[in-house]
Scaffold this active site. Sequence first.
Site, short mmCIF file in Angstrom:
data_model
loop_
_atom_site.label_atom_id
_atom_site.label_comp_id
_atom_site.label_asym_id
_atom_site.label_seq_id
_atom_site.Cartn_x
_atom_site.Cartn_y
_atom_site.Cartn_z
N ASN A 202 0.87 -1.18 0.00
CA ASN A 202 0.00 0.00 0.00
C ASN A 202 0.90 1.23 0.00
O ASN A 202 1.52 1.55 1.00
CB ASN A 202 -0.89 -0.03 1.26
N TRP A 203 0.94 1.90 -1.15
CA TRP A 203 1.89 3.02 -1.29
C TRP A 203 1.34 4.35 -0.79
O TRP A 203 2.04 5.36 -0.84
CB TRP A 203 2.33 3.16 -2.75
N LYS A 204 0.08 4.36 -0.39
CA LYS A 204 -0.52 5.60 0.13
C LYS A 204 -0.25 6.76 -0.83
O LYS A 204 -0.26 6.55 -2.05
CB LYS A 204 0.01 5.86 1.54
N HIS B 220 -9.40 1.51 4.63
CA HIS B 220 -8.13 1.57 5.36
C HIS B 220 -8.32 2.47 6.59
O HIS B 220 -9.12 3.43 6.54
CB HIS B 220 -7.05 2.14 4.44
N GLU C 270 -6.71 4.85 7.71
CA GLU C 270 -6.52 6.28 7.43
C GLU C 270 -7.77 6.87 6.80
O GLU C 270 -8.11 8.03 7.03
CB GLU C 270 -5.27 6.48 6.55
N GLU D 53 -5.57 -4.70 10.56
CA GLU D 53 -4.52 -3.72 10.82
C GLU D 53 -4.83 -2.98 12.11
O GLU D 53 -5.62 -2.01 12.10
CB GLU D 53 -4.45 -2.71 9.67
N GLY E 290 2.31 2.41 10.78
CA GLY E 290 3.27 3.49 10.61
C GLY E 290 3.95 3.92 11.90
O GLY E 290 4.60 4.96 11.95
N SER F 107 3.24 -1.99 10.37
CA SER F 107 4.70 -2.04 10.60
C SER F 107 5.32 -3.39 10.27
O SER F 107 6.23 -3.84 10.95
CB SER F 107 5.03 -1.61 12.04
N GLY G 138 2.82 -1.18 4.35
CA GLY G 138 2.86 0.23 3.99
C GLY G 138 4.29 0.67 3.74
O GLY G 138 4.86 0.45 2.67
N GLY G 139 4.89 1.26 4.76
CA GLY G 139 6.23 1.86 4.63
C GLY G 139 7.25 0.96 3.96
O GLY G 139 7.98 1.39 3.05
P1 PGA Z 1 2.80 0.40 7.71
O1 PGA Z 1 1.37 0.64 7.01
O2 PGA Z 1 3.32 -0.92 7.18
O3 PGA Z 1 3.64 1.56 7.28
O4 PGA Z 1 2.57 0.36 9.18
C1 PGA Z 1 0.46 -0.42 6.82
C2 PGA Z 1 -0.78 0.12 6.19
O5 PGA Z 1 -1.16 1.26 6.49
O6 PGA Z 1 -1.43 -0.57 5.37
#
Ligand code: PGA
Length: 242
Positions: A6-8, A92, A94, A164, A170, A200, A221-222
């Site tokens: 997930n590149w956001k 998600h 966010e 999640e 994050g 994470s 994500g990251g």
């Molecule tokens: P993260 O993000 O791996 O940076 O914690 C995961 C996500 O938001 O899908």
Amino acid sequence: MLIVGNWKMFKTGLETASFCTELARRVDGLDGVDVVVCPAYTSLDEAVDALGGTSIAVYAQNAHWDAEGAYTGEVSAPMLAELGVTGSLVAHSERRQLFAETDESAARRIDGLLGAGLSVIACVGETERERDEGRTEEVLERQVSAIAAAVPPEERGRLVIAYEPVWAIGTGATASPDQAQSAHAFIHRLLQVPVLYGGSVKPDNARALLEQGDVDGALVGGASLDVESFGLICETAARIPS
Ligand code: PGA
């Protein structure tokens, strides 16, 4: 195993094209793992171009529930399908926290995506406060039930859940393998579809999480923004017997 990046709101179209070409060189056709990337809307075309003919799929990060309409700034599932995108994330954390996503709007988006022939990765997870108050299972049950109600049994093959925990996204604070396992087992009792862990995930903790019996993959994500670390996570997943 399914590994999803997930590149956001990261990576331009140019960055996406070169990342995808490199990623394909590394993980295309790897046995034992399916790989999906979720670029920003503006980079979907480049990702589909670069990954055409490979085993790596391209998903969006969100989609509107209607096929078209007066919704300034929105993008619909049929528009994504026309680009060659084959699925989307939904709800998600966010989106839930920053953009007023609710269980009800998530269900409508899922309906729109399935109706356009796309697959869905629907996200659930408790906040730190909900966990501290002992309400994790209550929250998961509410979120998963809303998702399940939007997906008729014959469409369940196109649904994946991503667990999640909001406090682990994050932050560098990962759920322990035991915490992940018990949340995943709970979700599996509610709904029999694959359940990814997210929050994470990094090359050095991926193995312990993915080895848990009820963990069917990861939403990253990251660590998915870097080909080396994302490639390592995909390779780790491929080595874990399903
Ligand atoms: P993260 O993000 O791996 O940076 O914690 C995961 C996500 O938001 O899908």
